[in-house]
Design a protein around this motif. Structure first.
Motif, PDB file in Angstrom:
ATOM      1  N   ALA A 419      15.106  57.099  55.107  1.00  0.00           N
ATOM      2  CA  ALA A 419      14.582  56.364  56.265  1.00  0.00           C
ATOM      3  C   ALA A 419      15.696  55.902  57.202  1.00  0.00           C
ATOM      4  O   ALA A 419      15.454  55.634  58.382  1.00  0.00           O
ATOM      5  N   GLU A 420      16.925  55.812  56.688  1.00  0.00           N
ATOM      6  CA  GLU A 420      18.057  55.424  57.537  1.00  0.00           C
ATOM      7  C   GLU A 420      18.167  56.329  58.754  1.00  0.00           C
ATOM      8  O   GLU A 420      18.568  55.899  59.835  1.00  0.00           O
ATOM      9  N   ARG A 450      23.230  45.813  55.892  1.00  0.00           N
ATOM     10  CA  ARG A 450      23.019  45.484  54.477  1.00  0.00           C
ATOM     11  C   ARG A 450      22.427  46.674  53.718  1.00  0.00           C
ATOM     12  O   ARG A 450      22.820  46.975  52.586  1.00  0.00           O
ATOM     13  N   ALA A 451      21.477  47.353  54.359  1.00  0.00           N
ATOM     14  CA  ALA A 451      20.793  48.493  53.715  1.00  0.00           C
ATOM     15  C   ALA A 451      21.775  49.614  53.391  1.00  0.00           C
ATOM     16  O   ALA A 451      21.649  50.270  52.354  1.00  0.00           O
ATOM     17  N   ARG A 460      16.652  48.547  48.672  1.00  0.00           N
ATOM     18  CA  ARG A 460      16.919  49.136  49.986  1.00  0.00           C
ATOM     19  C   ARG A 460      15.606  49.408  50.735  1.00  0.00           C
ATOM     20  O   ARG A 460      15.502  49.181  51.929  1.00  0.00           O
ATOM     21  N   TYR A 461      14.589  49.864  49.994  1.00  0.00           N
ATOM     22  CA  TYR A 461      13.292  50.135  50.631  1.00  0.00           C
ATOM     23  C   TYR A 461      12.688  48.853  51.230  1.00  0.00           C
ATOM     24  O   TYR A 461      12.062  48.893  52.293  1.00  0.00           O
ATOM     25  N   VAL A 462      12.891  47.720  50.555  1.00  0.00           N
ATOM     26  CA  VAL A 462      12.398  46.437  51.080  1.00  0.00           C
ATOM     27  C   VAL A 462      13.062  46.144  52.429  1.00  0.00           C
ATOM     28  O   VAL A 462      12.404  45.720  53.391  1.00  0.00           O
ATOM     29  N   LEU A 463      14.380  46.405  52.526  1.00  0.00           N
ATOM     30  CA  LEU A 463      15.106  46.202  53.797  1.00  0.00           C
ATOM     31  C   LEU A 463      14.603  47.168  54.868  1.00  0.00           C
ATOM     32  O   LEU A 463      14.399  46.783  56.022  1.00  0.00           O
TER      33      LEU A 463
END
Length: 514
Positions: A419-420, A450-451, A460-463
């Motif tokens: 997703a980045e 942060r991610a 990371r998915y939460v971010l």
């Protein structure tokens, strides 16, 4: 022999230039990368059989297979392909970054590592990559075709002509390329991979690519059984093949197979939101409520049925598309059709029933004019006047890159399965491309940074989801739909697996005699 058509031609077989789908597909047959994605977009071994990540998340150590050989070629002393080693990995990846190569893929490592010290061969079968700072999606980047491993002898002998004298380690080897006419690849008898039963891959003896520009001619050849599959269905004949719900019409059932899969491509409309730009300061689109009213003012589900024959999924969640592991439509809820709320937002923005609201211009390429007009017709019902201006793709890209387009149609296909790749488009330190909207939100930027350093997937998915919710709340874009790969395949073809990157995977394909 497996036959397909490449309507947009083929510019090169040099992986350093594997930018377009046509080149990516051909290169994937000839070369391998350290790691690759499986059909679920999870990273799995390829030339590297295993790897480890240091505690600082900056150093990656790859343990290479020792049974991989380059294709037989006149670049080697006795014409026999030599063994692939860690030195070849260093050479191949440095070459992408070398300004002399002029690779369009140089950006994948720029700012992330040093060409001189970032790539190291510890011995023949151990390769080490060292980043300046943690960047979790680096494994996804290493799965891109740009990162294919090549022998230095090929460049030494052919230089720029390597483009049509390819030599790799892949399942097929180069046989013939009559530019504009045909490309023929033959099975690599020394290929290193085997199937679950221990049989050598690939199964096919050859691959042939034709270069007909007309999709109608391509469809005719497919119907005559002269092509084994077709990627995507042209608008001119989609109603002939598909129902409005996106299924095969009954007269085609048994004559072809329809294969569909979530595709990492978000189709959207973007807003320029740079408040320092005079164009933005003078436009009603500077108001978040106007952008939200547009988002609520049209029916995406109806749009998919009538204009897309159900190909794709209405974008009722965030900007990150379905098909990525971090996608969650419950945690990121987007816009849905709500004309009452759209009218209320217009009123709150100071334009009751659209009174006093100037005409808003939407820039679109010709093939998406119908979507633009659909949107304009629906928004007219709530009092907004959208004028769709159709321009060529090159002009639209130029205007968005120069921040001259206030409201524009666009799409973003993931470069790697993370997703980045989507969220980088809204990071304020990124230029256009990819930050075409010029979005600037310090809280978003902090989450993004942060991610990048977060190695735990679920954290990371939460971010990622939090960032996606911000993009939706600020209405920086109008997500239209998450795309789908759609393929027509001959009934006698099996093992052609689909994936979210729309890669052409031929290693496990078999053709049964019809």
């Amino acid at each position: 022999m497996f036959r397909y058509n490449s309507a947009n031609g083929l510019a090169t077989l040099d992986p350093a230039f594997a930018k377009s789908q046509e080149v990516i597909w051909a290169v994937k047959q000839l070369y391998n990368t350290l790691v690759e994605t499986d059909s679920n977009l999870e990273i799995r071994p390829s030339l590297a059989k295993a790897w480890s990540v240091a505690a600082d998340h900056r150093t990656y150590t790859f343990h290479l297979r020792t049974d991989v050989y380059f294709h037989d070629s006149d670049i080697f002393p006795d014409g026999k392909g030599r063994r692939m080693t860690a030195q070849d990995v260093v050479y191949s990846l440095r070459r992408i970054m070398d300004p002399a190569t002029a690779s369009p893929g140089a950006w994948i490592f720029n700012g992330k590592l040093s060409a001189d010290t970032g790539f190291t061969a510890l011995n023949d079968s151990t390769f080490q990559l060292t980043l300046y700072r943690p960047f979790h999606p680096v494994l996804g980047i290493l799965s891109m075709q740009y990162c294919s491993i090549i022998p230095h002898e090929a460049i030494a002998k052919y230089g720029k002509d390597f483009r049509n004298h390819p030599c790799g380690t892949g399942p097929f080897r180069f046989f013939l390329w009559d530019e504009g006419q045909a490309l023929v690849l033959h099975r690599n008898p020394a290929y290193f991979e085997k199937d679950a039963k221990g049989r050598n891959l690939p199964y096919l003896d050859a691959v042939q690519v034709s270069f007909l520009e007309s999709k109608a001619s391509e469809f005719l050849l497919f119907r005559q059984g002269q092509l084994d599959f077709m990627n995507d269905i042209d608008a001119s004949f989609k109603d002939e093949v598909l129902t409005k719900q996106g299924q095969l019409r009954k007269e085609w059932i048994g004559k072809m197979q329809l294969s569909k899969h979530a595709y990492l491509n978000t189709e959207y409309l973007g807003f320029l939101v740079d408040s320092s730009n005079p164009l933005v300061r003078e436009s009603p689109l500077r108001l978040k409520k106007i952008r939200q009213a547009i988002n609520y003012g049209f029916d995406r589900i109806k749009m998919m049925t009538y204009l897309r024959n159900g190909i794709g999924t209405a974008a009722l969640s965030g900007f990150v598309p379905a098909g990525l592991p971090s996608f969650d439509s419950v945690k990121v809820s987007g816009y849905y059709y709500n004309p009452v709320l759209a009218r209320q937002l217009l009123r709150e923005a100071g334009y009751p029933d659209g009174k006093g609201l100037p005409v808003i211009k939407l820039l679109s390429i010709p093939s998406y004019a119908d979507l633009g007009n659909y949107l304009a017709n629906q928004l007219q019902e709530i009092g907004m006047h959208i004028e769709v201006e159709v321009v060529q793709k090159s002009l639209l890209l130029e205007q968005t890159a120069k921040s001259q387009a206030l409201f524009f149609r666009a799409s973003w296909i993931a470069d790697y399965p993370d997703a980045e790749s989507y969220l980088a488009m809204f990071y304020s330190k990124n230029p256009a491309p990819p930050n075409y909207t010029r979005y600037h939100n310090p809280t978003f930027d902090q989450l993004y940074e942060r991610a990048l350093e977060e190695n735990n997937d679920s954290s990371r998915y939460v971010l990622y989801q939090e960032m996606d919710r911000m993009i939706i709340a600020d209405a920086v874009v109008v997500p239209l739909f998450y795309d789908e790969v759609i393929r027509l395949v001959q009934p006698n073809v099996s093992g052609l697996v689909n994936n979210g990157m729309n890669l052409l995977e031929l290693r496990t394909v078999q053709k049964n005699v019809p």
